[in-house]
Design an enzyme around this catalytic site. Sequence first.
Site, PDB file in Angstrom:
ATOM      1  N   HIS A 151     -26.535  33.953  -6.512  1.00 36.05           N
ATOM      2  CA  HIS A 151     -27.230  35.173  -5.757  1.00 36.05           C
ATOM      3  C   HIS A 151     -28.583  35.103  -5.700  1.00 36.05           C
ATOM      4  CE1 HIS A 151     -27.126  39.306  -4.471  1.00 36.05           C
ATOM      5  NE2 HIS A 151     -27.709  39.698  -5.652  1.00 36.05           N
ATOM      6  N   HIS A 194     -33.891  37.209  -6.206  1.00 34.25           N
ATOM      7  CA  HIS A 194     -33.687  38.309  -5.519  1.00 34.25           C
ATOM      8  C   HIS A 194     -34.536  38.565  -4.134  1.00 34.25           C
ATOM      9  CE1 HIS A 194     -31.075  42.015  -4.725  1.00 34.25           C
ATOM     10  NE2 HIS A 194     -30.340  41.379  -5.404  1.00 34.25           N
ATOM     11  N   HIS A 202     -22.435  45.968 -10.691  1.00 32.50           N
ATOM     12  CA  HIS A 202     -23.442  45.467 -11.346  1.00 32.50           C
ATOM     13  C   HIS A 202     -23.232  45.542 -12.902  1.00 32.50           C
ATOM     14  CE1 HIS A 202     -24.709  46.750  -7.317  1.00 32.50           C
ATOM     15  NE2 HIS A 202     -25.342  45.801  -7.324  1.00 32.50           N
ATOM     16  N   ASP A 227     -23.037  41.753  -9.354  1.00 32.40           N
ATOM     17  CA  ASP A 227     -24.186  41.040  -8.842  1.00 32.40           C
ATOM     18  C   ASP A 227     -25.466  41.440  -9.825  1.00 32.40           C
ATOM     19  OD1 ASP A 227     -22.806  40.658  -6.838  1.00 32.40           O
ATOM     20  OD2 ASP A 227     -23.950  41.255  -4.981  1.00 32.40           O
ATOM     21  N   ASP A 228     -26.342  40.388  -9.736  1.00 31.82           N
ATOM     22  CA  ASP A 228     -27.506  40.446 -10.182  1.00 31.82           C
ATOM     23  C   ASP A 228     -27.953  40.250 -11.686  1.00 31.82           C
ATOM     24  OD1 ASP A 228     -28.138  41.501  -7.762  1.00 31.82           O
ATOM     25  OD2 ASP A 228     -28.493  43.721  -8.761  1.00 31.82           O
TER      26      ASP A 228
HETATM   27 ZN   LIG Z   1     -28.346  41.903  -5.660  1.00 36.00          ZN
END
Ligand SMILES: [Zn+2]
Length: 252
Positions: free
Chosen positions: A108, A112, A202, A58-59
């Site tokens: 995603h 955020h 991540h 993610d991210d």
């Molecule tokens: Zn995230």
Amino acid sequence: MSRQSNSLLAIAAVTLALIPAPALADTTPTPQAGKAATAKTAKPVDCAQVKCIALTFDDGPGKYAGKLLDTLKKYDAKVTFFLEGQYVKSRPSYVKRMAQEGHELGNHSYKHPKFTEIEPWAIRSEIQKTQDEIKKAAGVEPKILRPPYGLADLQVTEVAAEFDMPVVLWTAGSRDWDLKDVEAIKKQTLEVAEQDGIILMHDWVKQTVEAMPSIVKTLQGRGYHLVKVSDVVKKHELKPGDVFPLPQGWEN
Ligand SMILES: [Zn+2]
């Protein structure tokens, strides 16, 4: 808007975000961009027949995405990247490579925010801007959504449905963002690994990327096929707006 049910679901989702949580998905276009699609296309993975696991990052794309992609290529492993539009914009070449090398791309958000705390129009904007950046960078559009922090409620799933996307959370976390230690991340990840599991990781955590060669080798040694999250959830036939796994407290 049914504010009450929204709040209830938001609470359920918060619970999830704190505990190793949820997961899900659908068919993201396997970007078989030109050259990459050779041997792999001949034998699609069937998770009903073989032991599968989905690592999800993610991210990103994070700073260390290139090194991660090198590792994945070396071991012929596929993963899923839930990308943030703002970083797709700043690191488009990684995103192009992810698609070309057969990984799955998910949405995603752009920056955020907690989707449970913003208005539907703002959620739409976050999703659309990210779709646009990914399309621009890689020529494909994500078909799955993972909202920031795994936070989903009725409002979020309704917007996801507008985009024809199921919401895919995770079944367990590597806790890499907290551990920041190669050995600890490896230990935690291998401990929670299970058949058809969806693991949250991540690619901005340096130690995660450093631990990956060993994690991949160990999982493959245990008989796992590292696959896209859509392969793992295929049997659930998720529809737009569905959430998988369903957080505790959600009634379907
Ligand atoms: Zn995230």
